[in-house]
Enzyme design. Structure first.
Site, short mmCIF file in Angstrom:
data_model
loop_
_atom_site.label_atom_id
_atom_site.label_comp_id
_atom_site.label_asym_id
_atom_site.label_seq_id
_atom_site.Cartn_x
_atom_site.Cartn_y
_atom_site.Cartn_z
CG HIS A 1 -2.01 -0.86 1.26
ND1 HIS A 1 -3.18 -0.53 1.87
CD2 HIS A 1 -2.22 -2.07 0.70
CE1 HIS A 1 -4.05 -1.52 1.71
NE2 HIS A 1 -3.49 -2.46 1.00
NE ARG B 1 -4.83 0.57 -1.16
CZ ARG B 1 -5.78 0.60 -0.23
NH1 ARG B 1 -6.76 -0.28 -0.22
NH2 ARG B 1 -5.74 1.50 0.74
CE1 TYR C 1 -10.01 2.34 2.79
CE2 TYR C 1 -9.13 2.64 0.57
CZ TYR C 1 -9.30 1.86 1.70
OH TYR C 1 -8.73 0.62 1.75
CG ASP D 1 -10.07 0.17 -2.32
OD1 ASP D 1 -11.19 0.29 -2.85
OD2 ASP D 1 -9.88 -0.42 -1.23
CG HIS E 1 -13.12 2.13 0.52
ND1 HIS E 1 -14.04 2.40 1.50
CD2 HIS E 1 -12.37 1.10 0.97
CE1 HIS E 1 -13.83 1.57 2.52
NE2 HIS E 1 -12.83 0.76 2.22
CD GLU F 1 -9.93 -2.96 -3.31
OE1 GLU F 1 -8.70 -3.04 -3.55
OE2 GLU F 1 -10.39 -2.97 -2.16
CD GLU G 1 -12.54 -4.12 0.71
OE1 GLU G 1 -11.46 -4.28 0.12
OE2 GLU G 1 -12.78 -3.17 1.46
NE ARG H 1 -10.34 -5.99 -2.88
CZ ARG H 1 -9.23 -6.10 -2.14
NH1 ARG H 1 -8.19 -6.76 -2.62
NH2 ARG H 1 -9.16 -5.56 -0.95
CD GLU I 1 -5.85 -5.04 0.76
OE1 GLU I 1 -6.88 -5.74 0.86
OE2 GLU I 1 -5.84 -3.80 0.90
CD1 TRP J 1 -15.21 6.24 5.10
CD2 TRP J 1 -15.07 4.01 5.31
NE1 TRP J 1 -13.91 5.93 5.41
CE2 TRP J 1 -13.79 4.58 5.53
CE3 TRP J 1 -15.23 2.62 5.37
CZ2 TRP J 1 -12.67 3.80 5.83
CZ3 TRP J 1 -14.13 1.84 5.68
CH2 TRP J 1 -12.84 2.43 5.91
O1 EZ4 Z 1 -11.50 -0.45 4.27
O2 EZ4 Z 1 -10.57 -3.58 5.71
O3 EZ4 Z 1 -8.82 -2.87 0.29
N1 EZ4 Z 1 -8.86 -2.70 1.47
C1 EZ4 Z 1 -9.84 -2.03 2.11
C2 EZ4 Z 1 -9.76 -1.97 3.60
C3 EZ4 Z 1 -11.11 -1.80 4.27
C4 EZ4 Z 1 -11.02 -2.27 5.70
C5 EZ4 Z 1 -12.38 -2.16 6.40
O4 EZ4 Z 1 -12.34 -2.78 7.65
O5 EZ4 Z 1 -10.75 -1.53 1.47
O6 EZ4 Z 1 -8.86 -0.94 3.98
CO CO Z 2 -10.79 -2.26 -0.50
#
Ligand code: EZ4
Ligand code: CO
Length: 402
Positions: free
Chosen positions: A122, A147, A159, A210, A212, A236, A262, A283, A339, A402
Site C-alpha cells: 500500500h 496499490r 480513504y 481502491d 472504496h 477496486e 471484500e 476479493r 493484498e 464510506w
Molecule cells: O476499508 O478492511 O482494500 N482494502 C480495504 C480496507 C477496508 C477495511 C475495512 O475494515 O478496502 O482498507
Molecule cells: Co478495498
C-alpha cells in the site's frame, strides 16, 4: 475425536481481533479468525451464545457437514456476522485436520499450484509527489505490485491515507470519524496520480487502486476510461459492491480490469458478477466469506469464468486469516494477487506464525495445519477497545458510502 471446547478470544494488540479456538478431546486444537471490523462483539456473541453449544461433541473431521449444519441448519442465514462466525469455525477445523494429518493446509487443498504468492503493498501520501515516492520505496523493497492512494484536495479524511507508514488503520476509538467526500475533486485528481507514477516508475510492475465504493456506475465508467493508459492490474470497488448490475454499465465503457468483493460474505453476492464476467478479480476473504470451504467454492465458480482471486488482506484481517489466505492462494489454480499490509509488532507477538514474507511474496511454510497460533497470555494483556470505522458525508451533510 470430539470437540470439547470452543473459546472466543477478543484481544486488541493495537487493534481488535476476535479468534475462535476449537479444542478436541485429544488435545489437538485449531484457530480461526472471527474479526469483523467495528462489529467485533456481535460475532463474538454469535459464536459464544449460539454456535458454541452446537459444536461441543461434534467430530472435528466433518468440516463440510459442520459448515452445512451452521449454514443450512440456520433459518436466518448469510450476512457478515453469521458468515464470519461460520468462517472462524471452518478455518479452525481445517487447522485441526492439517495438524492431525501432519500436513500444511495447502496440501489438503490439492497441493501447490505455485512457488510463491504475489502480494501488493500500500503506497499512500498526502500529495501526488509523496505517493509517487512511496511507490518507489515499495519497488526498491522488492514488491512487484503496489496499490496507490493519495489525499484528495477538498476531501477530509480520504480513504487509504494514514499516518503510520506501511499501515493504514481506518478504525478509531470513540464514535465514528466523520469524513467529507467530493466525487468531483476525486475524479479531477486521481488520473494525475497514475500518470505521474507511470512517468516516474515505468510499466514493469502491477499498479492497483481502491475507489472504496464511492462512485456511481457512470462515474466509475469514466474513471476506468481515464485510467486505461496507465494499465492498472485492477480498479477496486468502483461502486457500492452489493449492486451487482451496476457493473454491467461499467463494463460497457472501459477495459480497465475491475475487482470487487471484500464486503461479500456468500457466493450469492458475487454469482452474477462472475457468471456474466462483470469483474476480473474477486476479493472475497477467508474470514468474511464463510471460511476456506466457502471461499474455495467461490473461486471454483470464478475459475470457470476466467475470474481470478484478489483477496482482501487489510490489517483488520488477523494473522490467522492471512495464514489461511496464503494456503488457499498457494493451492488454487486461479489465484491472482493477495493484498498485504504488515501487522504491528504487538499483533505479531500475540499471533506466532510460520508463514513468511520475502521480496514481494508470501510463503505458507510447512508447519502442519495453518501454521499460526494465538498466545493467550499475550492476548490477555490487550483488552478490547471499542472502535468504529469512519462514515462519509457530502458537502451538504448528507450521508455517502464510506
Ligand atoms: O476499508 O478492511 O482494500 N482494502 C480495504 C480496507 C477496508 C477495511 C475495512 O475494515 O478496502 O482498507
Ligand atoms: Co478495498
Amino acid at each position: 475425536m470430539k470437540i470439547v471446547d470452543a473459546r472466543v478470544i477478543v484481544t486488541s494488540p493495537d487493534r481488535n481481533f476476535v479468534t475462535l479456538k476449537i479444542v478436541t478431546d485429544e488435545g489437538v486444537y485449531g484457530v480461526g479468525d472471527a474479526t469483523l471490523n467495528g462489529r467485533e462483539l456481535a460475532v463474538a456473541s454469535y459464536l459464544t451464545d449460539h454456535v458454541r453449544p452446537l459444536l461441543i461433541g461434534r467430530d472435528p473431521a466433518a468440516i463440510e457437514d459442520t459448515w452445512q449444519y451452521l449454514y443450512r441448519g440456520a433459518y436466518w442465514r448469510r450476512g457478515p456476522v453469521t458468515m464470519t462466525a461460520i468462517a472462524a469455525v471452518d478455518t479452525a477445523l481445517w487447522d485441526i485436520k492439517g495438524k492431525v494429518a501432519g500436513l500444511p493446509v495447502y496440501q489438503l487443498l490439492g497441493g501447490r499450484s505455485r512457488d510463491r504468492v504475489l502480494v501488493y503493498g500500500h503506497a499512500q501520501g498526502s500529495t501526488v509527489a509523496e505517493t509517487v515516492a512511496e511507490v518507489g520505496r515499495y519497488l526498491d523493497a522488492g514488491y512487484r505490485a503496489v496499490r496507490a492512494q493519495t489525499a484528495v484536495p477538498g476531501v477530509s479524511g480520504t480513504y487509504g491515507i494514514g499516518s503510520d507508514g506501511d499501515r493504514y488503520e481506518p478504525a478509531s476509538a470513540g464514535l465514528p470519524e466523520e469524513t467529507r467526500w467530493s466525487t468531483r475533486n476525486y475524479l479531477d485528481h486521481a488520473p494525475e496520480l497514475f500518470a505521474e507514477i507511470r512517468r516516474v516508475h515505468g510499466n514493469d510492475f502491477d499498479l492497483l487502486h481502491d475507489v472504496h465504493h464511492r462512485l456511481s456506475p457512470i462515474e466509475a465508467a469514466g474513471l476506468g476510461k481515464a485510467l486505461e493508459p496507465y494499465r492498472l492490474l485492477y480498479l477496486e470497488d468502483p461502486t457500492p459492491a452489493e449492486d451487482q448490475t451496476a457493473f454491467r454499465l461499467i463494463r460497457q465503457h472501459t477495459t480497465t480490469p475491475i475487482a470487487t468483493g471484500e464486503v461479500f460474505n456468500s457466493i450469492i453476492d458475487c454469482q452474477r458478477l462472475i457468471t456474466e464476467r462483470l469483474i476480473d478479480y474477486v476479493r472475497t476473504s477467508v474470514v468474511h466469506a464463510g471460511g476456506i470451504t466457502h471461499l474455495r467454492r467461490i473461486l471454483a465458480l470464478a475459475e470457470l469464468y476466467g475470474v481470478r482471486s484478489g483477496a482482501h488482506g487489510a490489517t483488520d484481517l488477523s494473522p490467522v486469516c492471512l495464514a489461511a489466505a496464503v494456503h488457499v492462494d498457494t493451492a488454487v489454480p486461479n489465484f491472482g494477487i493477495q493484498e498485504y499490509m504488515p501487522h504491528t509488532p504487538a499483533t505479531d507477538a500475540v499471533f506466532p506464525r510460520s508463514h513468511w514474507f520475502d521480496n514481494g511474496h508470501l510463503h505458507p511454510g510447512d508447519a502442519p495445519g495453518l501454521g499460526v497460533d494465538i498466545d493467550e497470555e499475550a492476548a490477555a494483556e490487550h483488552p478490547y477497545q471499542p472502535a468504529y470505522l469512519p462514515v462519509a458525508r457530502l458537502h451538504d451533510g448528507s450521508m455517502h458510502d464510506w
